[in-house]
Design a protein around this motif. Structure first.
Motif, short mmCIF file in Angstrom:
data_model
loop_
_atom_site.label_atom_id
_atom_site.label_comp_id
_atom_site.label_asym_id
_atom_site.label_seq_id
_atom_site.Cartn_x
_atom_site.Cartn_y
_atom_site.Cartn_z
N LEU A 215 0.84 -1.20 0.00
CA LEU A 215 0.00 0.00 0.00
C LEU A 215 0.88 1.24 0.00
CD1 LEU A 215 -3.00 -0.21 2.49
CD2 LEU A 215 -2.98 -0.45 0.01
N GLU A 216 0.66 2.05 -1.02
CA GLU A 216 1.49 3.25 -1.21
C GLU A 216 0.71 4.48 -0.79
OE1 GLU A 216 2.66 3.36 -5.29
OE2 GLU A 216 3.67 5.30 -5.14
N TYR A 217 1.36 5.38 -0.10
CA TYR A 217 0.70 6.62 0.34
C TYR A 217 1.21 7.80 -0.47
CZ TYR A 217 5.11 6.94 2.95
OH TYR A 217 6.44 6.97 3.29
N VAL A 250 7.00 2.77 0.27
CA VAL A 250 7.47 4.15 0.37
C VAL A 250 7.93 4.62 -1.00
CG1 VAL A 250 9.24 5.67 1.38
CG2 VAL A 250 8.24 3.82 2.76
N ASP A 251 7.25 5.64 -1.53
CA ASP A 251 7.69 6.27 -2.77
C ASP A 251 8.39 7.57 -2.37
OD1 ASP A 251 7.61 8.14 -5.00
OD2 ASP A 251 6.28 6.76 -6.02
N LEU A 252 9.64 7.71 -2.79
CA LEU A 252 10.43 8.86 -2.30
C LEU A 252 9.85 10.21 -2.71
CD1 LEU A 252 14.17 7.78 -2.57
CD2 LEU A 252 12.44 7.19 -0.89
N GLY A 253 8.96 10.22 -3.69
CA GLY A 253 8.36 11.50 -4.12
C GLY A 253 7.07 11.81 -3.40
N HIS A 254 6.67 10.95 -2.46
CA HIS A 254 5.35 11.09 -1.86
C HIS A 254 5.39 11.57 -0.41
CE1 HIS A 254 3.18 8.22 -4.90
NE2 HIS A 254 3.93 9.13 -5.50
N HIS A 255 6.12 12.63 -0.19
CA HIS A 255 6.16 13.21 1.16
C HIS A 255 6.09 14.71 1.03
CE1 HIS A 255 8.23 9.33 1.35
NE2 HIS A 255 7.67 9.21 2.54
N PHE A 277 9.71 -0.20 -2.02
CA PHE A 277 10.10 1.17 -2.34
C PHE A 277 9.73 1.50 -3.76
CE2 PHE A 277 12.98 1.09 1.22
CZ PHE A 277 12.99 2.42 1.59
N HIS A 278 9.35 2.74 -3.97
CA HIS A 278 9.36 3.31 -5.31
C HIS A 278 10.44 4.37 -5.30
CE1 HIS A 278 5.17 2.21 -7.15
NE2 HIS A 278 6.03 1.21 -7.13
N PHE A 279 11.57 4.05 -5.92
CA PHE A 279 12.67 5.00 -5.94
C PHE A 279 12.49 5.98 -7.09
CE2 PHE A 279 15.14 1.52 -3.83
CZ PHE A 279 15.45 2.23 -2.68
N ILE A 321 11.85 0.92 -8.99
CA ILE A 321 11.97 2.29 -9.48
C ILE A 321 10.59 2.71 -9.97
CG2 ILE A 321 12.91 3.66 -11.40
CD1 ILE A 321 15.50 2.07 -11.13
N ASP A 322 10.19 3.93 -9.63
CA ASP A 322 8.95 4.49 -10.19
C ASP A 322 9.33 5.85 -10.74
OD1 ASP A 322 6.47 5.35 -10.91
OD2 ASP A 322 5.67 5.52 -8.88
N GLN A 323 9.55 5.88 -12.01
CA GLN A 323 10.13 7.06 -12.62
C GLN A 323 9.47 7.29 -13.96
OE1 GLN A 323 14.52 6.91 -11.66
NE2 GLN A 323 14.49 7.08 -13.87
#
Ligand code: RM4
Ligand code: MN
Ligand code: MN
Length: 423
Positions: A215-217, A250-255, A277-279, A321-323
């Motif tokens: 689950l991604e936030y 955790v997606d690094l762009g989602h904070h 992770f979604h880097f 990776i989510d790019q």
């Protein structure tokens, strides 16, 4: 005559050092200095060889911002061609044997055919990502929508993706919801949360035992007032309600800006619920830029937490990776992200943990901090190049990729503007 800026002797000394800095010499110097520090270089290399990074099928296709899409020549026209590009990245980096898919962007009639195609390229299908954010019906949400008929439709799509996962041999269902509201008072936070838990509970109960749900936030976008899974706490508590095989991604762009992501990572690790992770990297919002391109130090600190946890438990974490690439060449961008991840991991493996522990116990604030800086400052590029060669990949993947003529070849075969990717 003005005095020379550099005296002759030091200048020569630098020149000599530069001459020594061929790849092999650089690796020799690094391994010698690590050995002198008592680092087990074979173990570090072994850990680097076992690193795995999943690439996203949608990162190979044309994507854009809400302002424009700039089509690139040679982008894949279908999921099969996306896999071909992913295989190229794996061949050059040695650590990317799985590819995440997005349904319906990667919908095919024959999923076992897609699985076989992946296998024929030395790949496997990784996470299956449902898409619940593009249909007009989802204007007010999907699993949180006030209308039960829309929630049914959304749940059915999730169930379809469970079946897809089984057919393609994947063991990860990775969920991100665009659900949220744009205006205060638009809907009830709590009722929406209950609707989500009910829908996800149904999906969870149909999942085979070896399937995990991630689950991604995300704090905002596309919703601007509130998002139904806005942060790690919201995601974690829903996971806890669903069961052990539901974990946080955790997606690094989602904070929000300035959130201490490495701290979030440490908390989720400690709860045993960090699933993936979604880097990517960002400067402002969910920018989906090349991993490590904006804040490589943050990436390193995240890996410091991950390495610590790796040593404490062998819990599985899916590194993906989510790019999306708008102006940069897609394959080069993907390769650079992967090599940046290899370097961040390598640096984190070099942290002198005994020195850190000692400094912490002695209350030596900067001693502990400097132990991290020492590892961060190490030039690990020769080490990563050697590891890639050991894996049968390329010491310098981007140079080899450019020399290979692959980009020109697929540009000729596939042409322009295939539009595979964002829908
Ligand atoms: C979202 C989120 C999801 C990704 C979509 C395309 O912002 O990061 O993981 O699948 O974008
Ligand atoms: Mn993501
Ligand atoms: Mn995103």
């Amino acid at each position: 005559m003005p005095a020379p800026l550099v005296r002759e002797a030091p200048a020569l000394e630098w020149e000599e050092r530069a001459l020594e800095s061929t790849e092999g010499r650089a690796y020799g110097c690094l391994s010698e200095s690590l050995a002198a520090r008592g680092v087990d270089i074979d173990r570090v290399e072994g850990r680097l060889r076992s690193q795995r990074v999943e690439t996203p099928s949608w990162g190979f296709g044309d994507t854009g911002t809400r302002f424009a899409v700039f089509p690139q020549r040679g982008v894949p026209r279908d999921p099969f061609e996306k896999l071909a590009d992913a295989a190229r990245v794996h061949g050059l980096t040695g650590v990317c044997p799985t590819v995440a898919i997005h349904i319906p962007w990667d919908r095919v009639d024959d999923y076992s055919g897609l699985k076989e195609h992946a296998e024929s390229l030395g790949l496997r299908i990784g996470a299956v990502n449902p898409n619940l954010f593009q249909e007009p019906d989802y204007k007010l949400g999907s699993v949180c929508h006030p209308d039960p008929a829309v929630r049914r439709q959304a749940t059915d799509h999730l169930l379809e993706c469970v079946e897809v996962a089984v057919e393609v041999g994947s063991d990860v269902l990775s969920l991100w919801f665009a659900d949220g509201t744009n205006y205060a008072g638009q809907d009830s936070f709590i009722e929406r949360r209950h609707r989500m838990v009910e829908c996800l509970g149904e999906v969870y109960s149909t999942m085979p035992d070896d399937l995990r749900m991630l689950l991604e936030y995300k704090p905002y976008e596309p919703a601007f007032y509130h998002t139904d899974l806005a942060d790690w706490g919201a995601a974690l508590t829903v996971c806890q309600k669903l069961g052990e095989r539901a974990e946080v991604l955790v997606d690094l762009g989602h904070h929000a800006k300035e959130v201490n992501i490495e701290y979030v990572v440490a908390l989720l690790l400690d709860e045993g619920r960090l699933g993936g992770f979604h880097f990517n990297n960002r400067k402002y919002g969910d920018d989906d830029l090349i991993v490590g391109s904006v804040n490589p130090f943050e990436l390193f600190l995240i890996y410091v937490e991950l390495v610590g946890a790796e040593e404490r438990s062998g819990k599985r974490i899916d590194y993906m990776i989510d790019q999306t690439h708008n102006i940069e060449p897609k394959l080069e961008a993907m390769i650079l992200s992967v090599t940046n991840l290899q370097e961040a991991y390598a640096k984190a493996l070099l942290v002198d943990r005994l020195a850190v522990d000692e400094a912490r116990r002695a209350g030596d604030v900067l001693g502990a901090h400097r132990a991290l800086l020492d590892a961060y400052a190490a030039d690990v590029r020769p080490l990563c190049a050697k590891v890639r060669e050991d894996l049968g990949a390329a010491a310098d993947p981007i140079a080899v990729f450019k020399e290979s003529g692959y980009a020109q070849k697929v540009a000729g075969e596939r042409g322009e503007g295939a539009g595979a990717g964002w829908g």
